[in-house]
Write an enzyme that holds these catalytic residues in place. Structure first.
Site, mmCIF file in Angstrom:
data_model
loop_
_atom_site.group_PDB
_atom_site.id
_atom_site.type_symbol
_atom_site.label_atom_id
_atom_site.label_comp_id
_atom_site.label_asym_id
_atom_site.label_seq_id
_atom_site.Cartn_x
_atom_site.Cartn_y
_atom_site.Cartn_z
ATOM 1 N N ASP A 1 -1.192 -1.342 9.599
ATOM 2 C CA ASP A 1 0.126 -0.740 9.325
ATOM 3 C C ASP A 1 1.234 -1.485 10.053
ATOM 4 O OD1 ASP A 1 -0.477 1.371 7.479
ATOM 5 O OD2 ASP A 1 -1.586 2.314 9.105
ATOM 6 N N SER B 1 -3.224 0.235 3.976
ATOM 7 C CA SER B 1 -3.533 -0.826 4.945
ATOM 8 C C SER B 1 -5.018 -1.217 4.875
ATOM 9 C CB SER B 1 -3.157 -0.396 6.365
ATOM 10 O OG SER B 1 -3.858 0.774 6.735
ATOM 11 N N HIS B 2 -5.837 -0.453 4.147
ATOM 12 C CA HIS B 2 -7.256 -0.802 4.032
ATOM 13 C C HIS B 2 -7.711 -0.925 2.584
ATOM 14 C CE1 HIS B 2 -6.726 0.008 8.221
ATOM 15 N NE2 HIS B 2 -7.783 -0.768 8.414
#
Ligand code: NDP
Ligand code: PYC
Length: 334
Positions: free
Chosen positions: A187, A46-47
């Site tokens: 997420d 997610s990053h």
């Protein structure tokens, strides 16, 4: 979910090119692409590349200064400040973390306030780097209102992550890095994209009702983890990463934001402590005995273990095909 296989070098090159072509300087493109690549390497999806469209949008809108020149100053021997010059956080970290470590090593404790910056990444890169230098570290940032304080159904807190690192003599630092929302917004967005439900308790729909549909939560609010206790930690982060460092809370960060989909301007609070000075040089005997006992318990795994294990695999990573196509077709020069 369809995926494509990319080597870590290809992931870095893709991120770097997209950032450069959106107007980031070489230094910023390198610092951000490095953090994005390390996130993909460790499985912090997610990053990783998932954030590139937001980074590019905030450069294109002019909200983020792609040529920002972050400047470090010493407010006292133990209070460091980095003015991010409205750029992204990773370059501010590159220019400040070694000085923070030096100040903490010499004096026992030191803080770094980062202001006028845009943080869109995981926090473990900064705490892990300090842990690797033998320091205990804590870092936190706020975001934009996405989380309802305990008891409310209206967002006020950001997803407000908190990261902690503890140095270990014979292994990489113990690190945890977690949103204080029941789930990081990234997420939730990935679950919405991939059509997966999220656990009950993650958030509420726009009518304030509990739902496991991530698309409904995006229109509604996230909940803090752990009820009122997580809510109070999120509140603490609002104060530490906002007023304490001379920046805004999530609520005011959003008022100033252009809603371009990229990270808002905000602050970061980082604390570094030298256990050799705080405790004496025997500290690790007790902490190692404790961590070994913890790790030996049936069902327990130490935080960061998953990331460190993923890191040993230097092979290609699976990247969502739609994301890849979006970056390749709309964010790179033709
Ligand atoms: P997770 O819930 O996935 O993980 C939180 C922590 O718990 C990690 O250190 C993880 O270690 C550990 N962990 C996870 N599962 C277990 C388990 N079963 N047993 C023991 N430990 C476990 O993280 P979040 O989804 O809350 O946050 C994801 C990322 O989002 C973070 O990196 C955070 O910094 C980032 N974020 C950034 C924001 C920003 O504004 N810049 C805002 C919000 C979030 P491991 O990694 O090894 O699994
Ligand atoms: O995943 O909540 C999140 C997030 C916000 C800013 C960067 N990541």
């Amino acid at each position: 979910m369809n995926t494509a296989s990319l080597s870590l070098d290809e992931i870095y090159a893709l991120a770097h090119k997209a950032l450069l072509s959106a107007g980031a300087s070489e230094e910023h493109a390198d610092a951000v692409a490095d953090v994005v690549t390390r996130a993909e390497r460790d499985g912090s999806h997610s990053h990783g590349l998932f954030r590139i469209p937001g980074y590019v949008a905030s450069l294109r809108s002019g909200k983020v200064n792609g040529n920002a020149d972050p400047k470090l100053s010493m407010r006292s021997p133990v209070v460091l400040h980095c003015d991010g010059d409205l750029g992204y956080a990773p370059l501010a970290h590159r220019r400040s973390l070694d000085a923070l470590a030096k100040a903490a090593k010499e004096n026992g404790v030191a803080t770094l306030s980062v202001t006028r910056t845009h943080h869109f990444a995981a926090l473990w890169p900064e705490t892990e780097a300090l842990g690797q230098q033998g320091l205990v570290a804590i870092a936190c940032v706020s975001y934009m209102p996405s989380v309802a304080p305990f008891g409310a159904s209206e967002a006020l807190y950001g997803t407000n992550p908190l990261s902690f690192a503890w140095p270990r003599p014979k292994s990489p630092p113990l690190v945890f890095d977690m949103a204080t929302a029941a789930m990081a917004m990234g997420d939730v967005q990935i679950a919405a994209r991939d059509g997966h439900p999220v656990p009950a308790g993650t958030g509420l729909n726009a009518d304030g009702e509990s739902t496991t549909d991530p698309k409904e939560i995006i229109k509604g609010v996230l909940l803090p983890f752990g009820g009122h206790k997580g809510s109070h930690i999120a509140m603490m982060i609002e104060l530490l990463a906002g007023p304490l460092v001379g920046e805004t809370v999530s609520f005011s960060s959003k008022e100033r934001d252009s809603s371009d989909g990229g990270p808002p301007q905000g602050g970061e609070f980082i604390l570094a402590m030298n256990p050799d000075i705080l405790s004496g040089d025997e500290w690790h005997d007790q902490s190692e005995a404790f961590l070994e006992k913890l790790d030996a318990l049936e069902g327990v795994r130490l935080p960061a273990e998953r990331r460190y294990r993923n890191r040993q695999d230097t092979g290609p990573r699976q990247i969502n095909s739609d994301l890849l196509e979006k970056i390749q077709t709309t964010l790179l020069p033709t």
